[in-house]
Design a protein around this motif. Structure first.
Motif, PDB file in Angstrom:
ATOM      1  N   ILE A 285       0.885  -1.174   0.000  1.00  0.00           N
ATOM      2  CA  ILE A 285       0.000   0.000   0.000  1.00  0.00           C
ATOM      3  C   ILE A 285       0.913   1.211   0.000  1.00  0.00           C
ATOM      4  O   ILE A 285       1.655   1.427   0.948  1.00  0.00           O
ATOM      5  CB  ILE A 285      -0.923   0.030   1.236  1.00  0.00           C
ATOM      6  N   LEU A 286       0.892   1.976  -1.076  1.00  0.00           N
ATOM      7  CA  LEU A 286       1.790   3.126  -1.167  1.00  0.00           C
ATOM      8  C   LEU A 286       1.063   4.412  -0.806  1.00  0.00           C
ATOM      9  O   LEU A 286      -0.047   4.660  -1.293  1.00  0.00           O
ATOM     10  CB  LEU A 286       2.354   3.252  -2.589  1.00  0.00           C
ATOM     11  N   PRO A 287       1.685   5.244   0.019  1.00  0.00           N
ATOM     12  CA  PRO A 287       1.114   6.577   0.234  1.00  0.00           C
ATOM     13  C   PRO A 287       1.224   7.370  -1.067  1.00  0.00           C
ATOM     14  O   PRO A 287       2.251   7.283  -1.754  1.00  0.00           O
ATOM     15  CB  PRO A 287       2.007   7.187   1.320  1.00  0.00           C
ATOM     16  N   GLN A 395      -3.718   9.844   1.856  1.00  0.00           N
ATOM     17  CA  GLN A 395      -2.423  10.136   2.479  1.00  0.00           C
ATOM     18  C   GLN A 395      -2.601  10.346   3.988  1.00  0.00           C
ATOM     19  O   GLN A 395      -1.871   9.777   4.796  1.00  0.00           O
ATOM     20  CB  GLN A 395      -1.844  11.405   1.834  1.00  0.00           C
ATOM     21  N   GLN A 396      -3.602  11.151   4.349  1.00  0.00           N
ATOM     22  CA  GLN A 396      -3.844  11.443   5.764  1.00  0.00           C
ATOM     23  C   GLN A 396      -4.324  10.193   6.508  1.00  0.00           C
ATOM     24  O   GLN A 396      -3.906   9.942   7.638  1.00  0.00           O
ATOM     25  CB  GLN A 396      -4.875  12.576   5.882  1.00  0.00           C
ATOM     26  N   ARG A 401      -3.639   6.044  10.535  1.00  0.00           N
ATOM     27  CA  ARG A 401      -3.668   4.623  10.867  1.00  0.00           C
ATOM     28  C   ARG A 401      -2.333   4.199  11.490  1.00  0.00           C
ATOM     29  O   ARG A 401      -2.305   3.451  12.467  1.00  0.00           O
ATOM     30  CB  ARG A 401      -3.932   3.826   9.582  1.00  0.00           C
ATOM     31  N   ALA A 402      -1.228   4.695  10.940  1.00  0.00           N
ATOM     32  CA  ALA A 402       0.094   4.336  11.467  1.00  0.00           C
ATOM     33  C   ALA A 402       0.310   4.932  12.856  1.00  0.00           C
ATOM     34  O   ALA A 402       0.920   4.298  13.725  1.00  0.00           O
ATOM     35  CB  ALA A 402       1.181   4.795  10.498  1.00  0.00           C
ATOM     36  N   VAL A 403      -0.214   6.141  13.080  1.00  0.00           N
ATOM     37  CA  VAL A 403      -0.104   6.755  14.410  1.00  0.00           C
ATOM     38  C   VAL A 403      -0.894   5.934  15.425  1.00  0.00           C
ATOM     39  O   VAL A 403      -0.412   5.642  16.525  1.00  0.00           O
ATOM     40  CB  VAL A 403      -0.612   8.222  14.387  1.00  0.00           C
TER      41      VAL A 403
END
Ligand SMILES: [Zn+2]
Length: 484
Positions: A285-287, A395-396, A401-403
């Motif tokens: 999954i690419l930003p 992107q956001q 999700r990563a945070v």
């Protein structure tokens, strides 16, 4: 040493089954990189290299905006230069590759293939700097380096890799420290914004410091398996290299002084980090920030689609490109639309645009998000603007999700029992009070494999707390993790 290249994986191993194999499968199936006939060296394939180019461009813009210029120094470094800074040579000696012969002639002085360039750049700075008027020097180099590795992994640890290395020389200690922190902040801003990867910025402990530096700062990210990855480092070299390489200048008061140095770098391992932070069982999954194709257009190949659907698809492509969006129009006849859906999903394209005869009748298209797999009908009217907004949303969403993942996988531990339990059970960051002793750090590492990733700038005060290991008064809160 030649090595057999393993067969190309036909399927992607589920993450839950074997994260390491999942990672390698994704990197190879998505055609980011492959093994090479040289042990420990990888081939970066065009799709992976396109990501690196976007990383390069994004960082290069930021380096130049902060006053830096690019230059190039030799790949080969004479042995006598390397050995001049004692700690530096000790740190790098085990990983150095030597050139001992040129043609059939044995060299009088061995050459090393650069593992990093402080030594040769410092030697040149000594020639270039005469007066305080020559300072600061703010040079960056885009290059390859070689560090002999026994255990390697595509992008994450390979014998040869690509990177940038900034090397600066300053008049005062304060300026050097400012530069060190400025570049760490540049990395953090770029990686969080464009790679959608949250990083913790802070200072490394003495044992994890760059060989020859006064202080090392890092940004640390958390991968999908709960292991940490050092995403970039920035070093304050103090006057260590200046003294070893005799980089002196006449100061404003006419006295002869040594310059104050910094160096900082990020490497192609960032691509591996993107795979491990965002990917899922379906693949990459690419930003949008670093996706070679932000949108793939897949025409539905029914009937005389080349006359009906394709011109419309081309018009949409042109409209998106005009807006600055990176687009792939997959108009191959050799594959079905269903195959293409799967393929581009696996290769992580953020947004898929489907268009068929019925959509054209209704003046709409289908947009499918890679991150959430949501599909929606979207009117052709205002499509480019809508697509741009949606890419920003993706992107956001990836960053958020990563945070959230990092928050869920960060645990505070005030007792060693909790610390070891968390490290065994639920990988991630463990925040713990630490007395500052290298002995405690070393025994924690020996017993749990966890290292101090860094002491975050944002770390809460440790006053009144006891070291998680020895019980003595704690100096700081350190972030521990098992790492790549
Ligand atoms: Zn302690």
């Amino acid at each position: 040493m030649a090595t057999d290249i393993p067969d190309f994986p036909t399927e992607i191993t589920p993450r839950s089954q074997d994260f390491g194999r999942w990672y390698t499968d994704v990197v190879r199936r998505a055609e980011l990189a492959d093994y090479s006939p040289v042990k420990g060296c990888m081939v970066i394939r065009p799709y992976g290299y396109a990501i690196w180019e976007l990383i390069q461009q994004g960082l290069d813009r930021r380096f130049k905006a902060t006053g830096h210029v690019n230059a190039y120094f030799p790949l080969l470094i004479p042995e006598s230069l390397l050995t001049r800074e004692a700690e530096h040579v000790e740190g790098f000696a085990p990983q150095v590759a030597w050139v001992t012969q040129g043609g059939d002639e044995v060299l009088e002085e061995r050459l090393v293939i650069r593992p990093t360039s402080e030594t040769i750049i410092g030697t040149m700075y000594a020639k270039w700097v005469q007066s305080w008027r020559d300072l600061p020097i703010l040079i960056n180099q885009w290059a390859n380096v070689v560090r002999w590795e026994k255990v390697t992994r595509l992008f994450l640890r390979t014998t040869e890799f690509l990177w940038q290395e900034g090397h600066t020389a300053h008049e005062t200690a304060e300026e050097a420290q400012e530069e060190t922190l400025r570049m760490l902040a540049v990395y953090k801003e770029f990686i969080e914004r464009e790679l959608a990867m949250p990083v913790m910025d802070g200072e490394k402990t003495e044992s994890e410091r760059f060989a020859g530096a006064v202080s090392t700062y890092s940004i640390e990210a958390l991968m999908g398996d709960g292991r940490a990855l050092q995403a970039g480092t920035s070093h304050n070299l103090g006057q260590n290299f200046a003294k070893a390489y005799n980089i002196k200048f006449q100061g404003r008061d006419k006295s002869v002084q040594y310059i104050w140095g910094t160096s900082w770098g990020v490497t192609t391992r960032l691509i591996g980090a993107v795979v491990m932070v965002h990917g899922d069982d379906g693949g990459l999954i690419l930003p949008p920030g670093i996706a070679p194709y932000q949108v793939v257009i897949v025409p539905i190949t029914r009937g005389n689609w080349r006359e009906t659907v394709l011109p419309k698809a081309q018009a949409i492509r042109d409209e998106l490109v005009a807006r600055g969006i990176r687009v792939m129009l997959d108009d191959r006849d050799s594959q079905t639309p269903g195959w293409k859906f799967n393929e581009w999903e696996m290769r992580g394209v953020p947004l898929r645009l489907e268009i068929g005869p019925k959509d054209i009748e209704k003046s709409q298209v289908v947009l499918a998000r890679r991150d959430t797999r949501e599909k929606s009908f979207t009117p052709m009217d205002g499509l480019a603007a809508h697509t741009e907004t949606l890419l920003n949303t993706i992107q956001q969403a990836l960053f958020d999700r990563a945070v959230a993942f990092r928050q869920e996988h960060t645990t505070e531990a005030d007792s060693y029992a909790t610390f070891t339990q968390v490290m065994e059970g639920r990988p991630g960051f463990v925040v713990a009070p630490w007395c500052g002793s290298a002995a405690c750090e070393a025994s924690i590492k020996a017993e749990t494999q966890a290292t101090i990733r860094n002491i975050p700038f944002a770390s809460p005060p440790a006053a009144g707390k006891s070291c998680v290991k020895c019980g003595e008064p704690a100096k700081v809160h350190a972030w521990f993790a098992k790492s790549y």
